[in-house]
Design an enzyme around this catalytic site. Structure first.
Site, PDB file in Angstrom:
ATOM      1  N   HIS A  85      -5.750 -14.808  34.193  1.00  0.00           N
ATOM      2  CA  HIS A  85      -5.770 -16.159  33.612  1.00  0.00           C
ATOM      3  C   HIS A  85      -4.375 -16.715  33.334  1.00  0.00           C
ATOM      4  CE1 HIS A  85     -10.058 -17.025  32.574  1.00  0.00           C
ATOM      5  NE2 HIS A  85     -10.151 -15.752  32.933  1.00  0.00           N
ATOM      6  N   HIS A  90      -4.555  -4.613  34.684  1.00  0.00           N
ATOM      7  CA  HIS A  90      -5.493  -5.676  34.350  1.00  0.00           C
ATOM      8  C   HIS A  90      -6.519  -5.756  35.476  1.00  0.00           C
ATOM      9  CE1 HIS A  90      -6.613  -9.338  32.134  1.00  0.00           C
ATOM     10  NE2 HIS A  90      -6.963  -9.807  33.307  1.00  0.00           N
ATOM     11  N   HIS A 114     -14.135  -7.334  29.741  1.00  0.00           N
ATOM     12  CA  HIS A 114     -14.269  -7.818  28.366  1.00  0.00           C
ATOM     13  C   HIS A 114     -15.234  -6.952  27.555  1.00  0.00           C
ATOM     14  CE1 HIS A 114     -12.385 -12.066  28.766  1.00  0.00           C
ATOM     15  NE2 HIS A 114     -11.681 -11.128  29.356  1.00  0.00           N
TER      16      HIS A 114
HETATM   17 MN    MN Z   1      -9.800 -11.734  30.542  1.00  0.00          MN
END
Ligand code: MN
Length: 405
Positions: A83, A164, A199
């Site tokens: 993001h 990530h 998440h």
């Molecule tokens: Mn995220």
């Protein structure tokens, strides 16, 4: 040695004014815990911001906090997440790094088609930190595939690898379809693997240490509110052995209502919800209402949500939200709805249509389509004229398609 592992802070994530400050508040609270716990440093495993261009108000608060952290001599090490990037690969983290407020630890160079990463050494503890950024549409797979793992594995000392991406072996329930990277592509022999992107928090023993994913600091959508209730991060401490303790961050409590509406009338559903909340008070909590199934009689619009909302707010709910995507009426034809994230739905649609370009291989076509979608999914920057904006979009798109316009 003691440090904090944050991921998926998603500053600026909620648009509704009642929740727009929640992720920032979660960040402030988490930093407060870091001070109490006397951590030596903080690592952020990607998606610090929700968008490539966060609002000035958000930046102002966060930059001030980062300065405060710096003044307490607590370094912040970060990698960018999917993001954090604009379609042209720009990220606000660079701005913060140039201001000396954090250190981006994905540094390295390409030698003989191999990605050679360098370690960033934390001065006080000697911890050696490196990592691989996350990109939209799993473009980080290229980095993992070309990673010079031997060089990283040969390094001695206490080592942290930040990433990530979802790890294929550790995908949580319900997220099995998520794109992922197998453990075999990670360098071995690190003490702590600090993950983000998924998440949902988890930690596992791995090699001589731990692999952990911190999950969001504050839930980022309806489903996460229901599933997680709250977010958090890990405090990692090295004494004799390495220990990671999950710290919950409570900004608002969450109260979830879920009703299976099959064989019920709209009236009955309304009565059931009211019955369930009549003897409760909500103490500033977020209330989620999920309705599923096919109503036997009446239409979803006949459920009087206004009176339900009024009642909840009168009982001091902070924010009420509903999800009726899987609610149908027997009076209509049933519609198939699969609860999926936007990314999953996009991917499913792209995959359905693969193979319609003559030139590209399916894998390349998937990547190409995703890159192109990312490039087109941009907004006009502050101060950018329409002409410059259009030029930028065209340039990005033609670069990806390798054509001249
Ligand atoms: Mn995220």
């Amino acid at each position: 040695m003691k440090f904090a592992h944050f991921a998926d802070v998603h500053l600026g994530s909620w648009r509704d004014p009642k929740l727009s400050n929640a992720s920032t508040e979660a960040f402030m609270k988490a930093v407060g815990i870091c001070y109490q716990q006397n951590v030596d440093f903080i690592i952020i495993s990607g998606d610090f911001f929700n968008t490539a261009l966060p609002s000035i108000d958000c930046l102002k608060e966060v930059a001030k906090k980062l300065k405060e952290i710096k003044d307490k001599s607590i370094p912040v090490y970060a990698i960018a997440g999917s993001h954090d990037f604009s379609p042209t690969g720009k990220t606000m983290l660079d701005v913060l790094e140039n201001a000396g407020l954090l250190v981006n630890v994905m540094r390295g160079s390409v030698v003989d088609n191999k990605l050679q990463l360098n370690f960033t050494v934390d001065e006080k503890t000697g911890a050696k930190i490196t990592g691989v950024i996350g990109k939209k549409g799993m473009l980080e797979r290229k980095y993992f595939e070309s990673l010079d793992r031997e060089k990283l594995e040969a390094e001695s000392g206490f080592k942290i690898f930040m990433f990530h991406t979802a790890v294929s072996e550790f995908k949580p329930k319900g997220l099995e379809k998520m794109d992922s990277t197998p453990l075999s592509e990670f360098p071995k022999g690190f003490d702590y693997y600090a993950g983000g992107h998924v998440h949902e928090p988890y930690k596992r023993e791995y090699g001589r240490g731990l692999i952990a994913n911190a999950g969001p600091l504050f839930p980022n959508n309806f489903r996460e509110l229901e599933k997680l209730g709250c977010g958090g991060f890990y405090i990692v401490e090295k004494k004799n052995i390495l220990n990671a303790d999950f710290q919950q961050i409570m900004v608002h409590g969450v109260f979830s209502i879920s009703v299976d509406c099959s064989h019920k009338s709209a009236r009955e559903v309304e009565a059931e919800i009211i019955e369930g909340i009549s003897d409760k008070s909500f103490d500033n909590a977020i209330v989620t209402i999920r309705l599923e199934g096919a109503l036997e009689s009446g239409k979803p619009s006949e459920i009087n949500f206004k009176s339900i909302y009024d009642m909840l707010y009168a009982k001091s709910a902070h924010f009420v939200m509903k999800n009726t995507a899987a609610l149908t009426s027997s009076e209509f034809e049933e519609i198939k709805t699969v609860a999926q994230s936007v990314e999953e739905t996009e991917e499913a649609v792209i995959k359905e249509h693969l193979g319609q370009f003559k030139a590209a291989l399916p894998d390349d076509e998937l990547l190409l389509t995703k890159s192109l979608m990312n490039a087109l999914n941009t907004e006009k920057a502050e101060g950018e004229t329409t002409a410059i904006f259009e030029g930028r979009v065209k340039e990005d798109a033609s670069r990806i398609l390798r054509v001249r316009m």
